[in-house]
Design a protein around this motif. Structure first.
Motif, PDB file in Angstrom:
ATOM      1  N   ILE A 132      78.988  11.456 112.559  1.00 38.48           N
ATOM      2  CA  ILE A 132      78.190  11.125 111.374  1.00 38.48           C
ATOM      3  C   ILE A 132      79.081  11.063 110.138  1.00 38.48           C
ATOM      4  O   ILE A 132      79.012  10.111 109.355  1.00 38.48           O
ATOM      5  N   CYS A 133      79.938  12.054 109.973  1.00 43.02           N
ATOM      6  CA  CYS A 133      80.841  12.089 108.822  1.00 43.02           C
ATOM      7  C   CYS A 133      81.785  10.881 108.832  1.00 43.02           C
ATOM      8  O   CYS A 133      81.965  10.213 107.814  1.00 43.02           O
ATOM      9  N   GLY A 134      82.383  10.591 109.985  1.00 43.57           N
ATOM     10  CA  GLY A 134      83.291   9.445 110.099  1.00 43.57           C
ATOM     11  C   GLY A 134      82.584   8.119 109.915  1.00 43.57           C
ATOM     12  O   GLY A 134      83.135   7.185 109.322  1.00 43.57           O
ATOM     13  N   GLY A 135      81.366   8.028 110.418  1.00 37.95           N
ATOM     14  CA  GLY A 135      80.584   6.803 110.240  1.00 37.95           C
ATOM     15  C   GLY A 135      80.253   6.549 108.781  1.00 37.95           C
ATOM     16  O   GLY A 135      80.386   5.432 108.286  1.00 37.95           O
ATOM     17  N   MET A 136      79.833   7.604 108.089  1.00 41.50           N
ATOM     18  CA  MET A 136      79.537   7.466 106.657  1.00 41.50           C
ATOM     19  C   MET A 136      80.798   7.124 105.871  1.00 41.50           C
ATOM     20  O   MET A 136      80.765   6.291 104.955  1.00 41.50           O
ATOM     21  N   ALA A 137      81.908   7.754 106.235  1.00 42.82           N
ATOM     22  CA  ALA A 137      83.175   7.470 105.559  1.00 42.82           C
ATOM     23  C   ALA A 137      83.571   6.005 105.740  1.00 42.82           C
ATOM     24  O   ALA A 137      84.017   5.351 104.792  1.00 42.82           O
ATOM     25  N   THR A 138      83.374   5.482 106.926  1.00 43.28           N
ATOM     26  CA  THR A 138      83.726   4.085 107.183  1.00 43.28           C
ATOM     27  C   THR A 138      82.833   3.142 106.393  1.00 43.28           C
ATOM     28  O   THR A 138      83.317   2.173 105.807  1.00 43.28           O
ATOM     29  N   THR A 167      77.030  -1.047 113.536  1.00 45.54           N
ATOM     30  CA  THR A 167      78.306  -1.303 114.224  1.00 45.54           C
ATOM     31  C   THR A 167      79.465  -0.661 113.477  1.00 45.54           C
ATOM     32  O   THR A 167      80.315   0.008 114.084  1.00 45.54           O
ATOM     33  N   ILE A 168      79.512  -0.849 112.165  1.00 45.99           N
ATOM     34  CA  ILE A 168      80.578  -0.264 111.353  1.00 45.99           C
ATOM     35  C   ILE A 168      80.498   1.264 111.402  1.00 45.99           C
ATOM     36  O   ILE A 168      81.511   1.945 111.591  1.00 45.99           O
ATOM     37  N   PHE A 169      79.295   1.797 111.251  1.00 44.03           N
ATOM     38  CA  PHE A 169      79.072   3.247 111.279  1.00 44.03           C
ATOM     39  C   PHE A 169      79.541   3.852 112.600  1.00 44.03           C
ATOM     40  O   PHE A 169      80.306   4.822 112.620  1.00 44.03           O
ATOM     41  N   MET A 170      79.090   3.295 113.709  1.00 38.27           N
ATOM     42  CA  MET A 170      79.424   3.857 115.019  1.00 38.27           C
ATOM     43  C   MET A 170      80.902   3.681 115.364  1.00 38.27           C
ATOM     44  O   MET A 170      81.512   4.574 115.954  1.00 38.27           O
ATOM     45  N   THR A 171      81.479   2.548 114.983  1.00 36.10           N
ATOM     46  CA  THR A 171      82.905   2.345 115.250  1.00 36.10           C
ATOM     47  C   THR A 171      83.727   3.387 114.505  1.00 36.10           C
ATOM     48  O   THR A 171      84.576   4.059 115.096  1.00 36.10           O
ATOM     49  N   GLY A 172      83.470   3.533 113.216  1.00 37.73           N
ATOM     50  CA  GLY A 172      84.199   4.534 112.431  1.00 37.73           C
ATOM     51  C   GLY A 172      83.944   5.948 112.908  1.00 37.73           C
ATOM     52  O   GLY A 172      84.865   6.767 112.996  1.00 37.73           O
ATOM     53  N   GLY A 173      82.693   6.233 113.227  1.00 35.75           N
ATOM     54  CA  GLY A 173      82.348   7.566 113.705  1.00 35.75           C
ATOM     55  C   GLY A 173      83.021   7.924 115.009  1.00 35.75           C
ATOM     56  O   GLY A 173      83.538   9.038 115.184  1.00 35.75           O
ATOM     57  N   MET A 174      83.038   6.995 115.937  1.00 33.84           N
ATOM     58  CA  MET A 174      83.653   7.266 117.243  1.00 33.84           C
ATOM     59  C   MET A 174      85.180   7.341 117.136  1.00 33.84           C
ATOM     60  O   MET A 174      85.808   8.169 117.803  1.00 33.84           O
ATOM     61  N   ILE A 175      85.768   6.490 116.301  1.00 34.65           N
ATOM     62  CA  ILE A 175      87.219   6.571 116.100  1.00 34.65           C
ATOM     63  C   ILE A 175      87.579   7.940 115.536  1.00 34.65           C
ATOM     64  O   ILE A 175      88.516   8.594 115.998  1.00 34.65           O
TER      65      ILE A 175
END
Length: 142
Positions: free
Chosen positions: A36-42, A10-18
């Motif tokens: 993927i990059c945004g999800g990992m960053a989140t 959930t955290i990964f996909m939320t951050g990735g999509m944002i």
């Protein structure tokens, strides 16, 4: 274990999509690798205050800028250099590394990481019942 995996997903996909849609809003386009990059960053930046509970927000932001810049470089190296997709090229900007990252964007990531920290904490609190951390600019006293 299922709840743990679902929380991370959930955290990964939320951050990735944002991140993906923010880039589309600002630049007019993006690439799926940014999810993927945004999800990992989140996951990594948002989780800093889970691991280092006494870390102040400013330290989280500084460390997040380094983490995000490293993720951007790795993503850019794979997507742009190895695969040749040419999604972005910062070689025209000063203080860049192989055209994949630059100091200016690293500073931007530092400020945007504050949103990552809050989004991660909100998801953990609202959806998974975790206690929200106390925020301190520098660090918590012992």
């Amino acid at each position: 274990m299922k709840v743990f995996a679902f929380k991370w997903f959930t955290i990964f996909m939320t951050g990735g999509m944002i991140y993906y849609f923010l880039e589309i809003t600002v630049r007019g386009y993006s690439h799926y690798s940014m999810i993927i990059c945004g999800g990992m960053a989140t996951l990594l930046c948002g989780g800093l205050n889970q691991v280092f509970r006494r870390m102040g927000v400013l330290a989280q932001m500084l460390l997040s800028a380094v983490i995000i810049s490293e993720l951007e470089f790795l993503t850019g190296y794979v997507v742009n250099v190895i695969l040749g997709y040419d999604v972005w090229d910062y070689s025209y900007l000063p203080y860049n590394l192989m055209g994949q990252i630059c100091v200016g964007y690293s500073l931007l990531w530092m400020f945007l990481s504050l949103a990552i920290i809050f989004v991660d904490d909100y998801i953990r609190s609202y959806f998974f019942g975790e206690k929200r951390p106390e925020y301190h600019l520098l660090s918590m006293k012992s």
